[in-house]
Design a protein around this motif. Structure first.
Motif, PDB file in Angstrom:
ATOM      1  N   SER A 275       0.686  -1.593   0.384  1.00 59.48           N
ATOM      2  CA  SER A 275       0.147  -0.190   0.104  1.00 59.48           C
ATOM      3  C   SER A 275       0.927   1.478   0.102  1.00 59.48           C
ATOM      4  O   SER A 275       2.138   1.711   0.604  1.00 59.48           O
ATOM      5  N   ARG A 276       0.804   2.075  -0.760  1.00 58.66           N
ATOM      6  CA  ARG A 276       1.036   3.346  -0.266  1.00 58.66           C
ATOM      7  C   ARG A 276       0.778   4.421   0.293  1.00 58.66           C
ATOM      8  O   ARG A 276       1.389   5.850   0.420  1.00 58.66           O
ATOM      9  N   GLU A 280      -5.106   2.998   1.777  1.00 64.12           N
ATOM     10  CA  GLU A 280      -5.069   2.057   0.570  1.00 64.12           C
ATOM     11  C   GLU A 280      -4.613   0.980   1.190  1.00 64.12           C
ATOM     12  O   GLU A 280      -5.352  -0.400   1.583  1.00 64.12           O
ATOM     13  N   ARG A 283      -8.049  -0.329   3.091  1.00 63.62           N
ATOM     14  CA  ARG A 283      -8.800  -0.917   2.273  1.00 63.62           C
ATOM     15  C   ARG A 283      -8.405  -2.130   1.942  1.00 63.62           C
ATOM     16  O   ARG A 283      -8.842  -3.020   1.014  1.00 63.62           O
ATOM     17  N   SER A 284      -7.154  -2.540   1.989  1.00 64.44           N
ATOM     18  CA  SER A 284      -6.805  -4.129   1.205  1.00 64.44           C
ATOM     19  C   SER A 284      -6.573  -5.125   2.681  1.00 64.44           C
ATOM     20  O   SER A 284      -5.908  -6.312   2.875  1.00 64.44           O
ATOM     21  N   ARG A 353      -8.464   8.531  -1.249  1.00 63.23           N
ATOM     22  CA  ARG A 353      -8.679   7.674  -1.971  1.00 63.23           C
ATOM     23  C   ARG A 353      -8.357   8.018  -3.277  1.00 63.23           C
ATOM     24  O   ARG A 353      -8.736   7.669  -4.910  1.00 63.23           O
ATOM     25  N   ASN A 355      -5.021   6.978  -4.042  1.00 60.72           N
ATOM     26  CA  ASN A 355      -4.742   5.077  -4.527  1.00 60.72           C
ATOM     27  C   ASN A 355      -5.845   4.325  -4.415  1.00 60.72           C
ATOM     28  O   ASN A 355      -5.681   3.097  -3.294  1.00 60.72           O
ATOM     29  N   LEU A 356      -6.775   3.812  -5.026  1.00 61.63           N
ATOM     30  CA  LEU A 356      -7.253   2.780  -5.748  1.00 61.63           C
ATOM     31  C   LEU A 356      -7.059   1.586  -6.470  1.00 61.63           C
ATOM     32  O   LEU A 356      -7.676   1.480  -6.060  1.00 61.63           O
ATOM     33  N   THR A 359      -0.871  -1.363  -7.043  1.00 63.59           N
ATOM     34  CA  THR A 359       0.570  -0.688  -6.918  1.00 63.59           C
ATOM     35  C   THR A 359       1.348  -0.847  -8.305  1.00 63.59           C
ATOM     36  O   THR A 359       1.115  -2.065  -8.238  1.00 63.59           O
TER      37      THR A 359
END
Length: 480
Positions: A275-276, A280, A283-284, A353, A355-356, A359
């Motif tokens: 994740s960045r 993010e 969300r993961s 939001r 970085n949806l 990557t």
């Protein structure tokens, strides 16, 4: 019964054969078999707690039937609150009774009052946090009229106790999983094979990565005063991969096992350590729990629609409750609060939001900017995990203080090259597969598209599991 045990290796094929060859002519028969197998699976740990699952099933089924017959808003609300109070009441007693009692006594002692209270020797039922939230999703969705209440008690029982995800998720929504028990399942070879691949990958993550990392993380955390800053950082990194590979490994096995029986479970992890930013990451990470809190707590509170104060309030509520869900210890609450602090700047700046997508999607290597973003997010996550793993707040603070000591620049006292090499290979495979659902999925293009390479990978993974598997340990999320 543990997924990483001989018992499960015998149990699964027997249930699979019965399901597809003996009980295949009737949906009700298959659902009944799932209920019996699931109760056997759970009762293998402790049969006495089966009554809790049965009672929770009966209560929420009855509430659903009651809601189907009741149109008056006040009566419907009463039925909803009965479900909430009963379910959370059981969860609160088994999980938080001693925590609240001890803190209540401590609070009065602080003001000079002495209160006598006896802690109880309460055994936390495995999976109670998971199946409680799953049954609550049914009641709430029926109350909201987003789901029709079921009259099929066997199907509902199977939904509540479905053994692959019973004790550690994913926490399924009734709107997604329950309808699958009404439909006739057909065996699909491609799905079953992909399920086996995901099971294999989950076992590798658990047995090879998580259990080996656990040995070193436990050694360093349990004796943190004896280690240098560099060793403490390495211990925190070991725990970071332990908890990820342990929990996502369980989810992989659960999802893969479900596919063997014709069921689709929601994705629970999406390669979170790539994740960045923290938004993010969340969300993961443990997607089923994060979205549960979003839909049943965050949005009803107003979400991010209100003013600045409401956004801050709701963000802290959701993260603090998420932390408290994990256990009756202030360290979990601090962990949740710390993640709220990480998340808040992104929310207030409207960048939560940004970085949806995946990557470095479609690329072999990330950009310099993405490397910096991944690295900084990973470091923040590692530091937060220290509170999650520590025995208490004092232990966590001393651990962090030790990391930032001048000894940070010394050579680590523990440097296991074998597990670090395996960890490097694991990260490399996950990076290559980050656009897929799991580490061994072959859908679309990729290295595993070639049959020979794929079978070499399977054989190598099996050899590594038997050669480098750590000592058998329970899944870490069983305690939550």
């Amino acid at each position: 019964m543990l997924f990483n045990s001989i018992d499960f290796a015998v149990f699964l094929p027997i249930v699979f054969i019965l399901y597809w060859f003996i009980f295949c002519k009737s949906i009700k028969a298959q659902n009944f078999l799932i209920v019996v197998a699931s109760y056997f699976f759970y009762g293998w740990w402790d049969w006495k707690f089966l009554s809790l699952i049965a009672f929770s099933t009966l209560i929420d089924y009855s509430i659903g039937v009651g809601l189907s017959k009741e149109n008056r808003p006040s009566k419907r609300k009463i039925l909803l609150w009965i479900s909430i109070i009963v379910n959370l009441g059981f969860l609160g007693f088994f999980k938080y009774y001693n925590f609240f009692l001890d803190n209540f006594i401590s609070a009065f002692s602080f003001f000079g009052y002495s209160i006598n209270g006896s802690s109880l020797n309460i055994i936390l039922p495995v999976g109670i946090s998971f199946y409680t939230f799953q049954t609550l999703s049914y009641t709430i969705d029926v109350y909201r009229k987003q789901l029709k209440p079921t009259k099929d008690f066997i199907a509902f029982s199977a939904f509540v106790c479905f053994f692959p995800q019973l004790v550690a998720g994913p926490i399924e929504r009734a709107t997604h999983l329950l309808p699958q028990f009404y439909k006739k399942r057909k065996f699909k070879y491609s799905l079953a094979v992909d399920g086996m691949r995901q099971i294999l990958w989950g076992l590798f993550k658990k047995i090879v990565i998580a259990d080996n990392c656990a040995e070193y993380a436990n050694q360093i955390f349990n004796n943190s005063n004896e280690f240098s800053g560099s060793s403490l950082l390495l211990g925190a990194i070991f725990f970071t991969f332990q908890i990820y590979c342990d929990f996502s490994g369980y989810s992989d096995i659960a999802i893969g096992t479900s596919r063997l029986f014709g069921f689709d479970l929601m994705k629970n992890f999406a390669f979170p350590y790539f994740s960045r930013d923290i938004a993010e990451f969340w969300r993961s990470w443990h997607i089923s729990l994060s979205t549960w809190f979003r839909d049943y707590l965050y949005i009803p509170l107003g979400g991010s629609r209100g003013g600045t104060w409401m956004k801050i309030r709701n963000t802290f509520i959701i993260f603090l409750v998420s932390g408290f869900w994990h256990g009756a210890n202030w360290t979990f609450i601090i962990w949740g609060g710390l993640n709220a602090l990480y998340f808040l700047p992104l929310l207030l700046s409207g960048k939560n939001r940004q970085n949806l997508g995946v990557t470095a999607e479609g690329k072999i290597l990330p950009s310099i900017k993405e490397i910096f973003q991944i690295g900084s997010t990973f470091i923040l996550t590692v530091l937060a995990w220290v509170f999650f793993r520590a025995e208490n707040i004092s232990h966590a603070l001393n651990y962090l203080k030790g990391i930032f000591d001048m000894s940070f620049f010394s050579k680590p006292q523990i440097f296991p090259t074998t597990i670090l090499s395996l960890l490097t290979i694991f990260i490399f495979i996950e990076w290559l597969q980050r656009e897929k659902n799991h580490g061994l999925e072959i859908y679309g293009n990729g290295l595993l598209k070639n049959r020979y390479i794929r079978w070499i990978a399977y054989i190598c993974i099996i050899i590594v599991i038997f050669s480098f598997g750590g000592s058998q340990q329970e899944f870490i999320y069983f305690q939550f």
